[in-house]
Scaffold this active site. Structure first.
Site, PDB file in Angstrom:
ATOM      1  CG  ASP A  35      -1.953  -1.057   1.209  1.00  0.00           C
ATOM      2  OD1 ASP A  35      -2.765  -1.020   0.274  1.00  0.00           O
ATOM      3  OD2 ASP A  35      -1.955  -1.931   2.093  1.00  0.00           O
ATOM      4  CG  HIS A  66      -4.042  -0.317  -3.124  1.00  0.00           C
ATOM      5  ND1 HIS A  66      -4.771  -0.514  -1.975  1.00  0.00           N
ATOM      6  CD2 HIS A  66      -4.726   0.604  -3.856  1.00  0.00           C
ATOM      7  CE1 HIS A  66      -5.850   0.267  -1.994  1.00  0.00           C
ATOM      8  NE2 HIS A  66      -5.849   0.954  -3.121  1.00  0.00           N
ATOM      9  CG  MET A  68      -4.699   3.997  -1.652  1.00  0.00           C
ATOM     10  SD  MET A  68      -4.701   3.196  -0.045  1.00  0.00           S
ATOM     11  CE  MET A  68      -3.301   2.101  -0.247  1.00  0.00           C
ATOM     12  CG  MET A 137     -10.613   0.824  -1.903  1.00  0.00           C
ATOM     13  SD  MET A 137      -9.185  -0.168  -1.462  1.00  0.00           S
ATOM     14  CE  MET A 137      -9.079   0.108   0.305  1.00  0.00           C
TER      15      MET A 137
END
Ligand code: DX5
Ligand code: ZN
Length: 218
Positions: A35, A66, A68, A137
């Protein structure tokens, strides 16, 4: 195809990352979930390239990265060089999603799109054929250890229907609040990959927890 477990290293011991990466290597897990948060797209900063490089050095399973972050196009090449197998960007962070997906594939990675809990599956009608993995999500992104949002089941059903209608091979990944109480229902509803952070790393025996999860869903 067997259903996959992707432990999220966000919940690992950062003081001893190599040990936790090796635990995942030697477990029944399928992918390392990584992440990356920028403190702008989400209200938290996790880690960046040097840490991903260290993870990649020790990891023996595919890296499921991932992002973000806003404007992810800036770093597609970098993550390819770092060894990502799957690169997921957020639908909400991409103005030209189709272009971004092509750029990810050009770099030899599988293209993933993550959807926030409020983002409708219907928005993928015109891109689903270009997406290898949709990451739904099941919490608001930014933090580990949050509670699972129940509406995710309906989104899995809708997404599965879209995938069937368009006849694509897209995988459905669920990220956030996954544990042994919802894992089976998630795959029975149509999920292919389950990300689990806290549930794995905060457990007494992470290797055994991964094994149990994997058995529960296969
Ligand atoms: C949340 C991250 C997740 C997180 C999941 O923004 O994308 O991957 O690490 O953690 P748990 O399993 O603890 O909800
Ligand atoms: Zn994640």
């Amino acid at each position: 195809m067997s259903k996959k477990i992707a432990p999220s290293l966000l919940a690992a011991d950062f003081g001893n990352l190599q040990k936790d990466v090796e635990m995942v290597n030697n477990s029944d897990a399928d992918w390392h979930h990584i992440d990356v948060m920028d403190g702008v797209f989400v209200p938290n900063i996790s880690y960046g390239m040097p840490v991903v490089k260290s993870i990649a050095k020790h990891a023996t399973k595919p890296l499921d990265v991932h992002l973000m972050i806003i404007d992810p196009d800036r770093y597609i090449k970098t993550f390819a060089e770092l060894g990502a197998s799957v690169l997921s960007v957020h639908y909400e962070a991409c103005t030209h999603l189709h272009r971004t997906l092509q750029a990810i594939k050009t770099e030899g990675m599988k293209a993933g799109v993550a959807l926030n809990p409020h983002t409708s599956i219907t928005l993928l009608e015109d891109t689903i054929q270009d997406i290898d993995v949709v990451c739904l999500m099941s919490v608001n992104p930014g933090f580990g250890g949050q509670s699972f949002i129940e509406n995710t089941y309906q989104k899995i059903t809708d997404l599965k229907q879209l995938i069937k209608k368009k006849n694509t091979n897209t995988l459905i990944e669920i990220d956030g609040g996954v544990n042994s109480s919802n894992a089976k229902k998630l795959v029975d509803t149509g999920a292919d990959v389950l990300v689990a952070g806290s549930f794995v790393f905060k457990s007494e025996n992470p290797t055994a927890t991964i094994k149990d999860l994997k058995q529960t869903i296969n």
